[in-house]
Design a protein around this motif. Structure first.
Motif, short mmCIF file in Angstrom:
data_model
loop_
_atom_site.label_atom_id
_atom_site.label_comp_id
_atom_site.label_asym_id
_atom_site.label_seq_id
_atom_site.Cartn_x
_atom_site.Cartn_y
_atom_site.Cartn_z
N THR A 282 0.82 -1.05 -0.04
CA THR A 282 -0.07 -0.14 -0.01
C THR A 282 0.81 1.31 0.00
O THR A 282 2.17 1.11 0.27
CB THR A 282 -0.78 -0.10 0.92
OG1 THR A 282 0.07 0.27 2.44
CG2 THR A 282 -1.80 -1.21 1.37
N TYR A 283 0.22 2.22 -0.37
CA TYR A 283 1.03 3.68 -0.36
C TYR A 283 1.53 3.95 0.93
O TYR A 283 2.59 4.35 1.03
CB TYR A 283 0.07 4.54 -0.83
CG TYR A 283 0.57 5.95 -0.75
CD1 TYR A 283 1.66 6.66 -1.59
CD2 TYR A 283 0.00 6.87 0.35
CE1 TYR A 283 2.05 7.85 -1.49
CE2 TYR A 283 0.45 8.02 0.30
CZ TYR A 283 1.44 8.77 -0.35
OH TYR A 283 2.03 10.03 -0.27
N ASP A 293 6.96 6.24 -3.06
CA ASP A 293 5.96 5.37 -3.40
C ASP A 293 6.31 4.63 -4.52
O ASP A 293 5.46 4.16 -5.52
CB ASP A 293 4.70 6.26 -3.77
CG ASP A 293 4.82 7.12 -4.86
OD1 ASP A 293 6.09 7.52 -5.31
OD2 ASP A 293 3.88 8.14 -5.11
N VAL A 312 1.89 -0.75 -6.36
CA VAL A 312 1.77 0.06 -5.01
C VAL A 312 0.33 0.50 -5.37
O VAL A 312 -0.25 0.84 -6.48
CB VAL A 312 2.68 1.33 -5.10
CG1 VAL A 312 2.36 2.35 -3.95
CG2 VAL A 312 4.07 1.07 -5.31
N PHE A 315 -3.71 4.36 -2.75
CA PHE A 315 -3.23 5.79 -2.62
C PHE A 315 -4.45 6.66 -2.07
O PHE A 315 -5.64 6.54 -2.77
CB PHE A 315 -2.82 6.40 -4.01
CG PHE A 315 -1.54 5.81 -4.69
CD1 PHE A 315 -0.54 6.32 -4.43
CD2 PHE A 315 -1.64 4.59 -5.31
CE1 PHE A 315 0.66 5.70 -5.09
CE2 PHE A 315 -0.56 3.99 -5.85
CZ PHE A 315 0.65 4.72 -5.66
N HIS A 330 -3.25 11.39 -8.70
CA HIS A 330 -3.00 10.77 -9.87
C HIS A 330 -3.74 11.21 -10.90
O HIS A 330 -3.30 11.54 -11.80
CB HIS A 330 -3.01 9.16 -9.47
CG HIS A 330 -1.70 8.70 -8.77
ND1 HIS A 330 -1.77 8.75 -7.40
CD2 HIS A 330 -0.73 8.21 -8.95
CE1 HIS A 330 -0.65 8.33 -6.87
NE2 HIS A 330 0.16 7.90 -7.79
N ASP A 359 0.00 1.89 -9.06
CA ASP A 359 1.17 2.09 -9.95
C ASP A 359 2.04 0.92 -10.16
O ASP A 359 1.97 -0.05 -9.04
CB ASP A 359 1.99 3.27 -9.19
CG ASP A 359 1.52 4.47 -9.36
OD1 ASP A 359 0.55 4.77 -10.14
OD2 ASP A 359 2.12 5.48 -9.05
N GLU A 366 9.28 4.37 -11.14
CA GLU A 366 7.58 4.15 -11.42
C GLU A 366 7.72 4.01 -12.93
O GLU A 366 7.98 4.69 -13.62
CB GLU A 366 6.98 5.30 -11.13
CG GLU A 366 5.39 5.13 -11.28
CD GLU A 366 4.75 6.61 -11.52
OE1 GLU A 366 5.14 7.23 -10.87
OE2 GLU A 366 3.82 6.52 -12.35
#
Ligand code: ASP
Length: 472
Positions: A282-283, A293, A312, A315, A330, A359, A366
């Protein structure tokens, strides 16, 4: 004439199949070495190198060969011989063979290259490399990067087509999408004072294609964001963009995970994926444990062949802006997780709302992100309301999306990968410019084409534009 070339031309990679024959090769002189009576050239084509020898008995040819230089483009004739055991060159794929030259024709002479294409090029100035990019790309490393990039794209296309995805092109001349970056604008000649925006991503179009019943869409799409360029960012970059109807978060993640694993297993078999299925974090945990992240989960950071993918999730949907309002973290088109939908519609507990955003991170970068979307107009409107947009502004900017959703929209979700970053990591490069054929420099310039550049008064006039110079 061309037909003749194609039929006659043998590639260096295939010479082993023509021992004893007289053949024709087309390519470049990699290096020439004079050993007294013998002249050697390493001959290069797109498939590799082959050693060519000019014997002293053919005086005229020998004399002519002493004049050729590196990077000259030639059509070479010669007979292929197997080298004696002791003279096999293990460093060359064609090292078991040698071509005894019987003639050649110079197709194009070459100036001394601005830098040595046998080196990595990593230690010379970017300006020079970019100005002569067409020479820079002759390096075997750059050739490998471009050709492998193509192979990855082919694997992506094949996999997605086999899974019923349809590749659809969407416009480049478009309207601004709020994705958090500055837009590149294109003035309209016919609509005075109006501008197109180059898309930051095909986000809205792909969602509209779901409303159209395409069901499974993908596109290898160019995206444009006017941000400060750095090692992992370019003004224009390539996404693998996809969207699917009637899916939940796990469905989208599963398809993408399968494709990423396939790419690695088929094209980079020397690499090891640390954990399959990809771990999910999790974030909140990512921030707590890794401080960011896009966690780098590698258990051994010295191993260049270790790939630690991770998802991930969970968020926060919104974050506070500097002036006390809310903005999306996002993607404004994302849906909240189902248990937070009522809070979104009622616009309460804003800071607690968790989005369906996922993500994907790889070795601390990322490399992609996506979400399940709001497919109901009232939910999308609520997102913009939270951000402080009044209904008039929402209708002006996003009226087409709201209206489309009112014509029957399937629930849908998708993702986009940053292809340049993915290729950078797979190829072990430190910078995305090494995996892009014609990138821009750090300050967004193209030294080869000399862009951006001035345009004529006439062009500006047609576009109804006046330049006001600032004294910086
Ligand atoms: N359009 C998003 C982006 O560019 C990706 C997505 O949500 O599909 O980040």
């Amino acid at each position: 004439m061309w037909y003749h070339f194609f039929v006659m031309r043998i590639l260096t990679r295939d010479i082993g199949g023509h021992v004893g024959e007289e053949i024709t090769l087309m390519g470049s002189v990699d290096v020439r070495r004079d050993h007294g009576k013998l002249i050697f050239i390493d001959f290069r084509d797109w498939t590799g190198l082959a050693q060519v020898v000019f014997l002293p008995n053919n005086k005229e040819l020998h004399e002519k060969a002493s004049q050729i230089r590196s990077e000259w483009v030639i059509e070479l004739k010669g007979s292929i011989q197997k080298r004696p055991e002791g003279l096999v060159n293990k460093n060359m794929a064609s090292g078991e063979y040698e071509i005894v030259a019987t003639g050649f024709e110079i197709l194009s002479e070459a100036k001394t290259p601005p830098f040595d294409v046998h080196e990595s090029g990593l230690d010379i100035g970017e300006e020079t490399r970019m100005k002569y990019r067409y020479v820079d790309l002759r390096r075997s490393r750059m050739q490998k990067n471009l050709r492998n990039r193509f192979k990855v794209f082919q694997t992506v296309r094949n996999f997605l087509s086999e899974n019923d995805f349809v590749e659809v092109e969407t416009p480049v001349l478009s309207k601004s999408t709020p994705e958090g970056a500055r837009d590149y604008l294109v003035p309209s000649r016919t609509q005075e004072g109006k501008f197109y925006a180059l898309p930051q991503s095909p986000q809205q179009y792909k969602q509209l294609l779901m409303v159209s019943g395409i069901d499974r869409y993908f596109q290898i799409a160019r995206c444009y964001r006017d941000e400060d360029t750095r090692g992992d960012r370019q003004p224009e970059f390539t996404q693998l963009d996809l969207e699917m109807s009637f899916v939940n978060r796990d469905d989208v993640m599963a398809v993408n995970e399968e494709l990423l694993i396939k790419i690695v297993k088929e094209l980079y078999p020397e690499k090891k994926i640390q954990e399959i299925p990809f771990p999910r974090i999790t974030y909140k945990d990512a921030i707590e444990k890794y401080g960011n992240d896009r966690p780098d989960m590698r258990t051994d950071k010295d191993d260049p062949n270790l790939l630690a993918f991770c998802w991930v999730i969970d968020f926060p949907f919104f974050e506070k802006t500097d002036n006390g309002g809310w903005t999306f973290t996002h993607n404004p088109f994302s849906a909240p997780k189902p248990e937070f939908m009522s809070d979104l519609l009622e616009k309460k507990n804003i800071g607690e709302i968790i989005t369906t955003q996922y993500d994907i991170a790889l070795n601390g970068w990322e490399i992609g992100g996506g979400s399940i979307r709001n497919h109901r107009s009232e939910a999308l409107r609520a997102v913009f309301n939270v951000m402080g947009f009044d209904d008039e502004r929402i209708d002006k900017n996003f009226g087409h999306m709201l209206e489309a959703f009112d014509f029957g929209a399937p629930p849908h979700g998708g993702i986009a990968w940053g292809m340049d970053r993915l290729m950078m990591i797979l190829e072990g490069e430190a910078n995305i410019r090494e995996v892009i054929a014609f990138p821009k420099t750090g300050d967004g310039r193209d030294f080869m084409m000399d862009a951006p550049s001035d345009v004529s008064e006439e062009q500006l006039k047609e576009l109804h534009i006046k330049i006001v110079k600032t004294n910086k």
